[in-house]
Design a protein around this motif. Sequence first.
Motif, PDB file in Angstrom:
ATOM      1  N   TYR A 475       0.864  -1.189   0.000  1.00 60.32           N
ATOM      2  CA  TYR A 475       0.000   0.000   0.000  1.00 60.32           C
ATOM      3  C   TYR A 475       0.892   1.228   0.000  1.00 60.32           C
ATOM      4  CZ  TYR A 475      -3.391   3.511   1.488  1.00 60.32           C
ATOM      5  OH  TYR A 475      -4.174   4.634   1.569  1.00 60.32           O
ATOM      6  N   GLN A 476       0.808   1.992  -1.135  1.00 60.94           N
ATOM      7  CA  GLN A 476       1.697   3.141  -1.359  1.00 60.94           C
ATOM      8  C   GLN A 476       3.148   2.665  -1.212  1.00 60.94           C
ATOM      9  OE1 GLN A 476       0.122   6.167   1.297  1.00 60.94           O
ATOM     10  NE2 GLN A 476      -1.628   6.564  -0.037  1.00 60.94           N
ATOM     11  N   SER A 477       3.920   3.194  -0.308  1.00 63.48           N
ATOM     12  CA  SER A 477       5.329   2.780  -0.195  1.00 63.48           C
ATOM     13  C   SER A 477       5.543   1.804   0.964  1.00 63.48           C
ATOM     14  CB  SER A 477       6.213   4.020   0.007  1.00 63.48           C
ATOM     15  OG  SER A 477       5.813   4.706   1.180  1.00 63.48           O
ATOM     16  N   THR A 478       4.448   1.314   1.547  1.00 64.95           N
ATOM     17  CA  THR A 478       4.552   0.456   2.731  1.00 64.95           C
ATOM     18  C   THR A 478       3.956  -0.919   2.453  1.00 64.95           C
ATOM     19  OG1 THR A 478       4.168   2.457   4.034  1.00 64.95           O
ATOM     20  CG2 THR A 478       4.094   0.365   5.219  1.00 64.95           C
ATOM     21  N   GLN A 479       4.559  -1.937   3.045  1.00 67.35           N
ATOM     22  CA  GLN A 479       4.014  -3.284   2.956  1.00 67.35           C
ATOM     23  C   GLN A 479       3.253  -3.594   4.244  1.00 67.35           C
ATOM     24  OE1 GLN A 479       6.498  -6.969   2.676  1.00 67.35           O
ATOM     25  NE2 GLN A 479       5.848  -6.919   0.534  1.00 67.35           N
ATOM     26  N   LEU A 480       1.947  -3.862   4.104  1.00 69.01           N
ATOM     27  CA  LEU A 480       1.095  -4.117   5.264  1.00 69.01           C
ATOM     28  C   LEU A 480       0.600  -5.567   5.253  1.00 69.01           C
ATOM     29  CD1 LEU A 480      -0.965  -0.796   5.084  1.00 69.01           C
ATOM     30  CD2 LEU A 480       0.931  -1.305   6.621  1.00 69.01           C
ATOM     31  N   GLU A 481       0.076  -6.006   6.391  1.00 69.24           N
ATOM     32  CA  GLU A 481      -0.374  -7.395   6.513  1.00 69.24           C
ATOM     33  C   GLU A 481      -1.872  -7.472   6.802  1.00 69.24           C
ATOM     34  OE1 GLU A 481       2.022  -9.056   9.600  1.00 69.24           O
ATOM     35  OE2 GLU A 481       3.676  -9.543   8.233  1.00 69.24           O
ATOM     36  N   GLU A 482      -2.511  -8.479   6.229  1.00 73.29           N
ATOM     37  CA  GLU A 482      -3.924  -8.751   6.483  1.00 73.29           C
ATOM     38  C   GLU A 482      -4.129 -10.262   6.572  1.00 73.29           C
ATOM     39  OE1 GLU A 482      -6.264  -6.951   7.348  1.00 73.29           O
ATOM     40  OE2 GLU A 482      -5.781  -4.913   6.714  1.00 73.29           O
ATOM     41  N   MET A 483      -5.294 -10.677   7.029  1.00 74.53           N
ATOM     42  CA  MET A 483      -5.621 -12.106   7.076  1.00 74.53           C
ATOM     43  C   MET A 483      -5.599 -12.686   5.668  1.00 74.53           C
ATOM     44  SD  MET A 483      -8.890 -14.021   8.827  1.00 74.53           S
ATOM     45  CE  MET A 483     -10.161 -13.435   7.717  1.00 74.53           C
ATOM     46  N   ASP A 484      -4.969 -13.835   5.500  1.00 75.76           N
ATOM     47  CA  ASP A 484      -4.885 -14.492   4.192  1.00 75.76           C
ATOM     48  C   ASP A 484      -6.074 -15.436   4.040  1.00 75.76           C
ATOM     49  OD1 ASP A 484      -4.191 -15.686   1.818  1.00 75.76           O
ATOM     50  OD2 ASP A 484      -2.047 -15.825   2.306  1.00 75.76           O
ATOM     51  N   THR A 485      -7.180 -14.881   3.597  1.00 75.81           N
ATOM     52  CA  THR A 485      -8.420 -15.659   3.479  1.00 75.81           C
ATOM     53  C   THR A 485      -8.277 -16.785   2.469  1.00 75.81           C
ATOM     54  OG1 THR A 485      -9.620 -13.610   3.977  1.00 75.81           O
ATOM     55  CG2 THR A 485     -10.921 -15.449   3.142  1.00 75.81           C
ATOM     56  N   ASP A 486      -7.615 -16.515   1.347  1.00 75.00           N
ATOM     57  CA  ASP A 486      -7.423 -17.549   0.316  1.00 75.00           C
ATOM     58  C   ASP A 486      -6.614 -18.722   0.861  1.00 75.00           C
ATOM     59  OD1 ASP A 486      -8.864 -16.191  -1.621  1.00 75.00           O
ATOM     60  OD2 ASP A 486      -7.108 -15.086  -2.341  1.00 75.00           O
ATOM     61  N   ALA A 487      -5.580 -18.413   1.662  1.00 72.60           N
ATOM     62  CA  ALA A 487      -4.749 -19.481   2.240  1.00 72.60           C
ATOM     63  C   ALA A 487      -5.573 -20.343   3.209  1.00 72.60           C
ATOM     64  CB  ALA A 487      -3.545 -18.870   2.958  1.00 72.60           C
ATOM     65  N   ILE A 488      -6.470 -19.698   3.962  1.00 70.02           N
ATOM     66  CA  ILE A 488      -7.323 -20.448   4.911  1.00 70.02           C
ATOM     67  C   ILE A 488      -8.279 -21.354   4.137  1.00 70.02           C
ATOM     68  CG2 ILE A 488      -9.077 -20.246   6.720  1.00 70.02           C
ATOM     69  CD1 ILE A 488      -7.781 -17.504   7.415  1.00 70.02           C
ATOM     70  N   ILE A 489      -8.883 -20.818   3.067  1.00 72.93           N
ATOM     71  CA  ILE A 489      -9.809 -21.618   2.256  1.00 72.93           C
ATOM     72  C   ILE A 489      -9.066 -22.794   1.627  1.00 72.93           C
ATOM     73  CG2 ILE A 489     -11.249 -21.580   0.178  1.00 72.93           C
ATOM     74  CD1 ILE A 489     -11.977 -18.664   0.919  1.00 72.93           C
ATOM     75  N   SER A 490      -7.832 -22.560   1.171  1.00 73.52           N
ATOM     76  CA  SER A 490      -7.011 -23.619   0.582  1.00 73.52           C
ATOM     77  C   SER A 490      -6.664 -24.690   1.624  1.00 73.52           C
ATOM     78  CB  SER A 490      -5.730 -23.011   0.004  1.00 73.52           C
ATOM     79  OG  SER A 490      -4.898 -24.008  -0.520  1.00 73.52           O
ATOM     80  N   ARG A 491      -6.308 -24.252   2.839  1.00 73.79           N
ATOM     81  CA  ARG A 491      -5.989 -25.174   3.941  1.00 73.79           C
ATOM     82  C   ARG A 491      -7.241 -25.915   4.420  1.00 73.79           C
ATOM     83  NH1 ARG A 491      -6.069 -27.562   8.058  1.00 73.79           N
ATOM     84  NH2 ARG A 491      -4.620 -27.599   9.833  1.00 73.79           N
ATOM     85  N   HIS A 492      -8.398 -25.233   4.370  1.00 70.93           N
ATOM     86  CA  HIS A 492      -9.730 -25.755   4.676  1.00 70.93           C
ATOM     87  C   HIS A 492      -9.821 -26.504   6.007  1.00 70.93           C
ATOM     88  CE1 HIS A 492     -13.821 -27.244   3.759  1.00 70.93           C
ATOM     89  NE2 HIS A 492     -13.842 -26.183   2.951  1.00 70.93           N
ATOM     90  N   PRO A 493      -9.539 -25.821   7.108  1.00 69.04           N
ATOM     91  CA  PRO A 493      -9.715 -26.436   8.422  1.00 69.04           C
ATOM     92  C   PRO A 493     -11.199 -26.559   8.752  1.00 69.04           C
ATOM     93  CG  PRO A 493      -9.233 -24.118   8.674  1.00 69.04           C
ATOM     94  CD  PRO A 493      -9.160 -24.409   7.199  1.00 69.04           C
TER      95      PRO A 493
END
Length: 777
Positions: A475-493
């Motif tokens: 985001y702009q010049s900064t790298q930010l973190e958010e929940m990885d929803t796609d990774a959770i769906i792929s892992r499918h707990p």
Amino acid sequence: MAPYKRKTPEEILYSIYQLHRGRLKIIIGSVSGSGKTYNMLEEGKHLKQQGIDVVISAVSTMQRVETVQQLENLERVPSIHWWKDGKEQKDLPLEALLERNPEVLLVDGLAHRNRIGARFPTRLEDIRYLMDNGISVITTINVYELAGVGEIIFQMTGIRAEETVPLNTLEFADEVRLIDVSPETILKRIEEGVLGGETHPALSRRGNLGVLRELSLRLVAEGVNDSLEKHREDQGLIGPSGATERILVSTQYHWNGSLYVRRGQQIAKRLGGDLIVVTFVIPNRPLTKEQQSFKRSIVKLVDRVDAKFGELHLTHLRQLPSLLVRFATQNNVTRIVMGHSNKSRWQEKWQGSIANRVLRKTRNIDVFLMADRAEQEGERILPIKPSVKESEEPFHRLTSQEMEEKIERIRHGTFKVYIGAAPGVGKTFKMLQEGNLLLNRGIDIVIGLLETHGRKETREQIGDLTIIPRARIQYQSTQLEEMDTDAIISRHPEVVLVDELAHTNVPGSQTRKRYEDVVRLLENGISVITTVNVQHLESLNDAVAQLTGVRVRETVPDAILRMASEVELIDVTPQMLQERMREGKIYASEKVNQALESFFKIGNLIALRELALREIADDVDERLEAWNRDTSLRGSWSRREVIFVCVDMGPRAERLIRRGFRIAHRLKAEWYVHYVHCGVARTHEEQKRLDVLRHLSERLGGKIEVTEAVSSTNIHQHLLNRMNEVQATQLIIGQSRKPLWRTLFKESFVHYLLRHARHMDMLIVADFDPEVTEPVR
């Protein structure tokens, strides 16, 4: 007490007595097995870590593994064992406790009755004796063990306690904390055998558990409200706090007086508020026989609906508006319910109107003007008990669409929400605790998003839970973190833990809000346990701003809470929360003083706690109704209601929309939001503003209608026609603050409706003014 008033000798002696006397904290639950003892022991361990001398006695763990583990490192003073009807009983060893003289005693079963020959007949008297000797006590009780409440519970559920304590015992306590547990959790514990084999059969019914839970929430909320009103009085604040509803009905000794009381009762019940009824009499003017008869019937009705009644004396009818508003302000009323006379515009100008004068004088109080149905429909038809929905025909073959809908519901993940009154109450801690419990039972569970905020106790609760790495977003010049929803769906707990439901995602994320990510997970068959604070509910945004002076920007639609199969409140007393704050367990040490002087002020925490208790109590009641339970505490509502909200582009529009939604939701009503644009094309700013209102309406599950009018001369008629088209039964509008002289030349919308919309109820919503210190004269 006034700050410069000298204390009497009796007041001085009482203050000295209070210094020596121990404190009492009561932990209350809806039912045995809700976790009262566990939380009491957990609190004792916490006090011991702070260097407080803590002992336990007469504690019943029922051999529950998690509760037994809490006994570690806590000193036990052996209790006196005896038997009654084949069951072992435990009495407190008063002499041994006095000799040991701890600072704090932890003891179960406040409603316990002692053996014959004991110094005192009851445990409550034991505890008072220990407190008089300087020992503080933390104890537990179930809601049905409170006299008064217990009788109501027996009538509704068939559950009766063997022993009870007086209802005012809670008032005697310095702190009362509720352990809130959903019926689903209790039923799960019964099924797993956690509660032992002696569970009352009636406690295996979800509806009964819901009733007990709602009563617990409302009971504690009432106590919190008393604390809040006392605090506001000490601070010199007047008028309603905004945390609870208090309805004032203004009626007269007339044939329609009972209709006003009934309508007020319906509103108070559906909004979970108190009811006050007042009439006006002129001294030295005796009532006629007819008026005396109406008075008897009204007083009897007021008593039957559990309301307060009062007569206000006035010397002249013109005093009525001032007297009514002053009484409402002094009694923290949120809404005045009254009728209005049928006068022409010129009669109103010449003779005046009580309703108009009340509207001009009220500040921070809504005015509800009852419809006049006598002319068109006769007496108002009151709500009746709804018929039970017919069950689905068992031999009916499902259509392909019905089959798809049922399969989709089966695939959908379950959703549980932990809600609290403020940051730091322990929502995340509780979520992680449950996560580890599920993991130990072989459930495939992961952490999707966790915010520990640097809290050591929270980090320690992670245990063996797997954390899904966060997605990195530029985001702009900064790298930010958010929940990885796609990774959770792929892992499918099977289950995922997601903290801070109201969070707004970084621009550039796949979704704008975290709750939208949660919906995606649920749609993919993954169950979610999440956390949120009550101030983030969209429809409570105005109430929170009024209570705290803080406008919360991150909100979630109320529908998200209703999606949840379980909602549990984490209740913590304001004193505990401030103590956690000072210990640095909520915010970093450099932010503590600022927080304690702003959002975490004691008045704010009391008010938010009451708001949370009442909101979850209402949620429980909604679920009771959804289960076709005929014991919904707020009463049934089967009359068809249609709510019509009129808005303009002013700053009060959001408040009106939120109010319209909350009323429609409580009454199970259809609702419309309407805006009429007059004249030339909308400017860019007007369109932007309209988009904001449309977005808010849609978030709350409604729609805004926009119609064009050639000129403003017929806008009133235009709106009235639309109200009649949708068969509106209740209109919601803002309060006009135009000067009196303006109304002499141009009729206001409110005045127009008072004459032309007499067939529908009108709620005129007050603007909140924090600077109001006394009623307008």
